[in-house]
Design a protein around this motif. Structure first.
Motif, PDB file in Angstrom:
ATOM      1  N   ASN A  77      38.115  70.170   2.327  1.00 26.02           N
ATOM      2  CA  ASN A  77      39.251  70.854   2.354  1.00 26.02           C
ATOM      3  C   ASN A  77      38.493  72.021   2.535  1.00 26.02           C
ATOM      4  OD1 ASN A  77      38.153  71.219   0.676  1.00 26.02           O
ATOM      5  ND2 ASN A  77      39.115  70.541  -0.928  1.00 26.02           N
ATOM      6  N   GLN A  78      38.725  73.147   2.819  1.00 28.89           N
ATOM      7  CA  GLN A  78      38.788  74.514   2.466  1.00 28.89           C
ATOM      8  C   GLN A  78      38.404  74.732   1.799  1.00 28.89           C
ATOM      9  OE1 GLN A  78      42.611  77.254   3.652  1.00 28.89           O
ATOM     10  NE2 GLN A  78      44.083  74.813   4.493  1.00 28.89           N
ATOM     11  N   HIS A  79      37.772  74.461   0.751  1.00 26.72           N
ATOM     12  CA  HIS A  79      36.620  74.125  -0.197  1.00 26.72           C
ATOM     13  C   HIS A  79      35.734  73.917   0.223  1.00 26.72           C
ATOM     14  CE1 HIS A  79      39.969  76.740  -2.307  1.00 26.72           C
ATOM     15  NE2 HIS A  79      40.791  75.554  -2.332  1.00 26.72           N
ATOM     16  N   TRP A  89      38.583  70.441   7.764  1.00 25.00           N
ATOM     17  CA  TRP A  89      37.963  69.905   8.312  1.00 25.00           C
ATOM     18  C   TRP A  89      37.424  68.958   8.485  1.00 25.00           C
ATOM     19  CZ3 TRP A  89      37.430  74.003  12.204  1.00 25.00           C
ATOM     20  CH2 TRP A  89      38.557  75.615  12.340  1.00 25.00           C
ATOM     21  N   TRP A 140      39.835  77.116  15.781  1.00 30.09           N
ATOM     22  CA  TRP A 140      39.803  75.776  14.957  1.00 30.09           C
ATOM     23  C   TRP A 140      38.430  74.449  15.732  1.00 30.09           C
ATOM     24  CZ3 TRP A 140      42.214  71.727  18.607  1.00 30.09           C
ATOM     25  CH2 TRP A 140      42.958  72.516  19.373  1.00 30.09           C
ATOM     26  N   VAL A 189      34.539  79.245   5.198  1.00 31.54           N
ATOM     27  CA  VAL A 189      34.275  77.707   3.912  1.00 31.54           C
ATOM     28  C   VAL A 189      33.426  77.911   3.467  1.00 31.54           C
ATOM     29  CG1 VAL A 189      33.639  75.257   3.325  1.00 31.54           C
ATOM     30  CG2 VAL A 189      36.185  76.197   5.340  1.00 31.54           C
ATOM     31  N   GLN A 194      39.560  71.665  13.479  1.00 33.45           N
ATOM     32  CA  GLN A 194      40.170  71.475  11.991  1.00 33.45           C
ATOM     33  C   GLN A 194      41.096  69.468  12.509  1.00 33.45           C
ATOM     34  OE1 GLN A 194      43.599  74.258  12.583  1.00 33.45           O
ATOM     35  NE2 GLN A 194      41.833  76.101  12.263  1.00 33.45           N
TER      36      GLN A 194
END
Length: 552
Positions: free
Chosen positions: A335-337, A372, A407, A423, A476
């Motif tokens: 994820n984006q984290h 991602w 992306w 990230v 992505q």
């Protein structure tokens, strides 16, 4: 809109041209009704034509001696897990599936075969999911000489698919080798397979019966009488509207609403990328709502993972979405984290749902798209680049040397990659190192159930491989959809249920326009097309048998 003067009058008007629509039109015509089919797009076939064309049909003639009604009902009932708005419809579907298939094969040019090698999608966990089968309940439409049978003009109207190529090869042939000479012959002679074969055979049957089939003709508004019964339809564009009377009924089969951003936000609640024709904008849903239809399962949809092709542009001028759930062994989805939150190998109808997870610890939707897919050099080489890309001086470029979009990125290290995709570098590095340490030993303790990870419904994810560089890449990953599965509630004959009356007289719905009769489940390959065809069969048969009404 109230009734009045008509430009034309038919017994049955069908809106849409997918499997449900054309099957409804066929059964209505064979029942003696005069029928008109109107399609918004310049192409015929809707979502069905762009699909694999498989149909999930329990107890069908190919496998009837190895299947049972009771097992099929138990399977879908367990998968629906209480979401089916009318559990009886599961029984109706199972009891009608084989009959509907037999009818099409007896009364059209359609030829199917069991899709060998494609068992039920939850057959890998039979101890927990009753009624699953290792045999194929999915049937595959066989190649059809569309140009010869339909003529060049009509054959060209069958919607070509940018997703399930090649269009001349049936899904059931995918486990075999189609010789190059045979493939070239089919191309020269205008064959269609997969969903295109189903649509082409149905279209041929309708044209042979004199059914009026009109493309580039939008269904705009249902016409009702003073009692609220549906008696016709307004079609066309502003300034050129036509009023079509329907003495027996109107069948709405216009696809889902996945291309309508307002409806997606309102009902699904998060962004999903469609792999369906852009015309699926909820036209049938909105017409049904205005006619007083009950709605069901509006928050559900048929899922798939989506990556956009970096080098190919779709008909709408945007990067073409492709059905991709990660890039297989040697890649992970984060994820984006920078945290790994899903696995790409589970059945595709389950893929998108983790994106809508609400995290109490970090109030919000922690996994919201885009995610991602992170991969290494070995994975790039094994896949021969992502969608045909190349590495030039450490940068990703397209097949013709064009620069990669923002992306799709490459870097010499995981930390550099993290910075490029915005990230947290520490988090992503920790995630990759932990995954790699276990993957080297063939283990994956962070991902629950290895038994349910399978290659039949996704890339090769059954073998564990570390993410190894340099270089490293990321593309992505989005939640995607093959169509929404909510809409007007229907009864056993696909009649639309009303909010103020039990049945909206004269109104039917089928396919992704109707609330899923399987409770939004996806038990096996063809779980969209199968129910669409079967409920279209029941709708057309019922409409044809009705007495014609006096509609003025």
């Amino acid at each position: 809109m109230s009734g009045g003067v008509w430009d034309e009058v038919f017994d049955v008007v069908v809106v849409g041209s997918g499997a449900g629509a054309l099957t409804a039109a066929l059964l209505a015509a064979d029942g003696g009704a005069s029928v008109c089919v109107v399609e918004k797009s310049e192409y015929i076939g809707g979502t069905t034509a762009t699909s694999g064309g498989d149909m999930w049909l329990p107890v069908n003639r190919h496998i009837a001696d190895q299947d049972s009604r009771e097992e099929a009902i138990a399977y879908v009932t367990r998968l629906s897990d209480g979401r089916a708005y009318d559990p009886h419809l599961i029984e109706v579907y199972v009891d009608t599936a084989a009959e509907a298939l037999d009818y099409l094969e007896a009364n059209t040019d359609l030829v199917t075969r069991a899709h060998k090698g494609l068992p039920d999608y939850y057959a890998v966990v039979p101890g927990r999911i009753p009624g699953t089968k290792e045999i194929p309940r999915s049937v595959s439409c066989q190649p059809y000489p569309a140009r010869e049978k339909l003529g060049a003009e009509w054959a060209a109207r069958v919607n070509p698919s940018p997703w399930v190529k090649p269009p001349e090869v049936a899904y059931a042939e995918a486990i075999e080798v189609v010789p190059r000479e045979e493939l070239e012959r089919r191309r020269r002679e205008g064959y269609r397979a997969k969903g295109g074969a189903l649509i082409a055979t149905l279209l041929k049957a309708l044209l042979d019966r004199g059914v009026s089939v009109r493309y580039s003709t939008s269904g705009r508004e249902l016409v009702t009488n003073d009692a609220g019964a549906v008696v016709g339809l307004v079609v066309g564009e502003d300034g050129a509207l036509t009023r079509l009377g329907a003495r027996k009924g109107v069948v709405l089969a216009t696809g889902g609403f996945e291309w309508n951003p307002d409806m997606v936000t309102t009902f699904l609640g998060y962004d999903v990328k469609p792999c369906t024709p852009w015309t699926n904008t909820g036209d049938g849903h909105r017409m049904a709502m205005r006619a007083g239809a009950q709605l069901g399962l509006m928050t559900s949809f048929f899922s798939y993972g989506v990556m956009h092709d970096p080098w190919e542009i779709g008909r709408d001028g945007n990067p073409l979405p492709q059905m991709e759930m990660g890039l297989g062994a040697g890649s992970i989805i984060v994820n984006q984290h920078g945290k790994r939150f899903m696995h790409g190998g589970y059945t595709y109808n389950d893929f998108s749902h983790p994106f809508n997870f609400f995290d109490q610890r970090n109030p919000g939707y922690t996994n919201k798209g885009p995610a991602w897919c992170v991969f290494g050099a070995a994975q790039w080489e094994s896949k021969k680049g992502v969608f045909g890309g190349k590495i030039v001086d450490g940068e990703i470029v397209g097949p013709n040397g064009q620069p990669a979009p923002s992306w799709l990125v490459a870097a010499e290290s995981i930390r550099e990659l993290a910075a490029k995709i915005n990230v947290d570098p520490d988090a992503l590095e920790e995630t990759v190192l932990r995954y790699n340490a276990f993957a080297e030993k063939g283990e994956d303790p962070d991902w629950g159930d290895p038994e349910q990870v399978r290659s039949a419904t996704g890339p090769d994810t059954t073998s564990l491989k570390p993410v190894v560089g340099p270089f490293y890449g990321a593309i992505q990953q989005w939640p995607g959809t093959l169509g929404t599965s909510g809409g007007p509630k229907i009864d056993a004959d696909a009649r639309v249920l009303g909010t103020e009356v039990p049945i909206v007289d004269g109104l039917y719905a089928a396919g992704n326009t109707a609330a899923s009769v399987l409770g939004g489940t996806y038990p096996g390959g063809g779980s969209c097309v199968g129910p669409s065809m079967v409920m279209g069969y029941r709708a057309g048969r019922h409409a044809a048998a009705r007495p014609a009404r006096d509609i003025g």
